[in-house]
Design a protein around this motif. Sequence first.
Motif, PDB file in Angstrom:
ATOM      1  N   SER A  35       1.188  -0.806  -0.637  1.00 50.86           N
ATOM      2  CA  SER A  35       0.045  -0.036  -0.363  1.00 50.86           C
ATOM      3  C   SER A  35       0.823   1.088   0.236  1.00 50.86           C
ATOM      4  CB  SER A  35      -0.648   0.020   0.731  1.00 50.86           C
ATOM      5  OG  SER A  35      -0.234   0.191   2.571  1.00 50.86           O
ATOM      6  N   THR A  36       0.201   2.121  -0.224  1.00 49.50           N
ATOM      7  CA  THR A  36       1.168   3.619  -0.246  1.00 49.50           C
ATOM      8  C   THR A  36       2.076   4.146   1.639  1.00 49.50           C
ATOM      9  OG1 THR A  36      -0.789   5.003   0.544  1.00 49.50           O
ATOM     10  CG2 THR A  36      -0.527   4.725  -2.197  1.00 49.50           C
ATOM     11  N   GLN A  37       1.037   3.402   1.957  1.00 50.19           N
ATOM     12  CA  GLN A  37       1.730   3.030   3.549  1.00 50.19           C
ATOM     13  C   GLN A  37       3.426   2.492   3.558  1.00 50.19           C
ATOM     14  OE1 GLN A  37      -1.278   2.565   3.374  1.00 50.19           O
ATOM     15  NE2 GLN A  37      -1.686   4.819   3.840  1.00 50.19           N
ATOM     16  N   SER A  38       2.982   1.525   3.044  1.00 47.54           N
ATOM     17  CA  SER A  38       4.989   0.954   3.205  1.00 47.54           C
ATOM     18  C   SER A  38       5.854   1.762   1.814  1.00 47.54           C
ATOM     19  CB  SER A  38       4.282  -0.482   2.234  1.00 47.54           C
ATOM     20  OG  SER A  38       3.785  -0.471   1.362  1.00 47.54           O
ATOM     21  N   VAL A  39       5.964   2.872   1.270  1.00 48.94           N
ATOM     22  CA  VAL A  39       6.584   3.654  -0.043  1.00 48.94           C
ATOM     23  C   VAL A  39       7.962   4.484   0.911  1.00 48.94           C
ATOM     24  CG1 VAL A  39       6.241   4.594  -1.645  1.00 48.94           C
ATOM     25  CG2 VAL A  39       5.182   3.084  -1.547  1.00 48.94           C
ATOM     26  N   GLY A  40       8.778   4.495   0.628  1.00 48.34           N
ATOM     27  CA  GLY A  40       9.964   5.751   1.185  1.00 48.34           C
ATOM     28  C   GLY A  40       9.528   6.221   0.435  1.00 48.34           C
ATOM     29  N   SER A  41       9.901   5.728  -1.093  1.00 51.14           N
ATOM     30  CA  SER A  41      10.456   6.963  -2.248  1.00 51.14           C
ATOM     31  C   SER A  41       9.483   6.691  -3.511  1.00 51.14           C
ATOM     32  CB  SER A  41      12.009   6.455  -2.981  1.00 51.14           C
ATOM     33  OG  SER A  41      13.007   6.611  -1.862  1.00 51.14           O
ATOM     34  N   TRP A  42       9.455   7.607  -3.874  1.00 51.45           N
ATOM     35  CA  TRP A  42       8.460   8.236  -5.444  1.00 51.45           C
ATOM     36  C   TRP A  42       8.959   8.063  -6.702  1.00 51.45           C
ATOM     37  CZ3 TRP A  42       3.493   5.185  -5.522  1.00 51.45           C
ATOM     38  CH2 TRP A  42       2.864   5.446  -3.756  1.00 51.45           C
ATOM     39  N   GLY A  43       8.584   7.790  -7.810  1.00 54.67           N
ATOM     40  CA  GLY A  43       9.026   8.083  -8.651  1.00 54.67           C
ATOM     41  C   GLY A  43       7.656   9.515  -9.133  1.00 54.67           C
ATOM     42  N   GLN A  44       8.467   9.869 -10.268  1.00 54.11           N
ATOM     43  CA  GLN A  44       8.141  10.674 -10.969  1.00 54.11           C
ATOM     44  C   GLN A  44       6.250  10.818 -11.193  1.00 54.11           C
ATOM     45  OE1 GLN A  44      10.275  11.020 -12.697  1.00 54.11           O
ATOM     46  NE2 GLN A  44       9.743  10.625 -14.831  1.00 54.11           N
ATOM     47  N   GLY A  45       6.219  10.058 -11.736  1.00 54.33           N
ATOM     48  CA  GLY A  45       5.103   9.111 -12.449  1.00 54.33           C
ATOM     49  C   GLY A  45       5.439   9.565 -14.302  1.00 54.33           C
ATOM     50  N   THR A  46       4.954   8.786 -14.817  1.00 53.35           N
ATOM     51  CA  THR A  46       4.805   8.473 -16.548  1.00 53.35           C
ATOM     52  C   THR A  46       3.251   8.498 -17.020  1.00 53.35           C
ATOM     53  OG1 THR A  46       6.210   7.356 -18.585  1.00 53.35           O
ATOM     54  CG2 THR A  46       5.556   5.957 -16.759  1.00 53.35           C
ATOM     55  N   GLN A  47       2.663   9.110 -18.080  1.00 50.11           N
ATOM     56  CA  GLN A  47       1.561   8.824 -17.715  1.00 50.11           C
ATOM     57  C   GLN A  47       1.371   7.568 -19.311  1.00 50.11           C
ATOM     58  OE1 GLN A  47      -1.552  10.785 -17.233  1.00 50.11           O
ATOM     59  NE2 GLN A  47      -2.573   8.878 -19.069  1.00 50.11           N
ATOM     60  N   VAL A  48       0.041   6.621 -18.706  1.00 48.50           N
ATOM     61  CA  VAL A  48      -0.308   5.883 -20.164  1.00 48.50           C
ATOM     62  C   VAL A  48      -1.579   6.039 -20.746  1.00 48.50           C
ATOM     63  CG1 VAL A  48      -0.916   3.154 -20.109  1.00 48.50           C
ATOM     64  CG2 VAL A  48       1.609   3.604 -18.622  1.00 48.50           C
ATOM     65  N   THR A  49      -1.848   6.256 -21.538  1.00 47.37           N
ATOM     66  CA  THR A  49      -3.267   6.403 -22.358  1.00 47.37           C
ATOM     67  C   THR A  49      -3.657   5.216 -23.520  1.00 47.37           C
ATOM     68  OG1 THR A  49      -3.177   8.939 -22.059  1.00 47.37           O
ATOM     69  CG2 THR A  49      -4.459   7.786 -23.005  1.00 47.37           C
ATOM     70  N   VAL A  50      -4.672   4.712 -23.010  1.00 47.19           N
ATOM     71  CA  VAL A  50      -5.456   3.701 -23.876  1.00 47.19           C
ATOM     72  C   VAL A  50      -6.505   4.108 -24.035  1.00 47.19           C
ATOM     73  CG1 VAL A  50      -5.749   1.307 -23.672  1.00 47.19           C
ATOM     74  CG2 VAL A  50      -3.760   1.832 -22.020  1.00 47.19           C
TER      75      VAL A  50
END
Length: 125
Positions: A108-123
């Motif tokens: 879950s998000t509670q177990s995350v220490g570091s995030w990336g900036q994200g990448t868009q996926v469009t289908v």
Amino acid sequence: QVQLEESGGGLVQAGGSLRLSCAASGPTISCYGMGWFRQSPGKEREFVSGISWSGDSKYYADSVKGRFTISRVNAKNTVYLQMNSLKPEDTAVYYCAAGKKPIMLITSTQSVGSWGQGTQVTVSS
């Protein structure tokens, strides 16, 4: 703190495939559980898939099970998400995540220490 950078997002037709990559810099991620999350407009960030530090344990949200595959190459400090049979409802920003502590699995998000900036996926349908 580990820094994560996603790549590989884009526009694809329904039924198509994409492969996301997450490259880590700074401390090695080889001892950390890693994961992928996604977030679409107006919705909370949701768990997609996780992988143990060794790569032996992999787990998926029900919505992507059988279509997505997570993997990692610790020697390259990189995690991947192969996405097949994509559906319009998979459209979202996809985020790579590293666990808060070594060995800890991401569930879950509670177990995350570091995030990336994200990448868009469009289908598209």
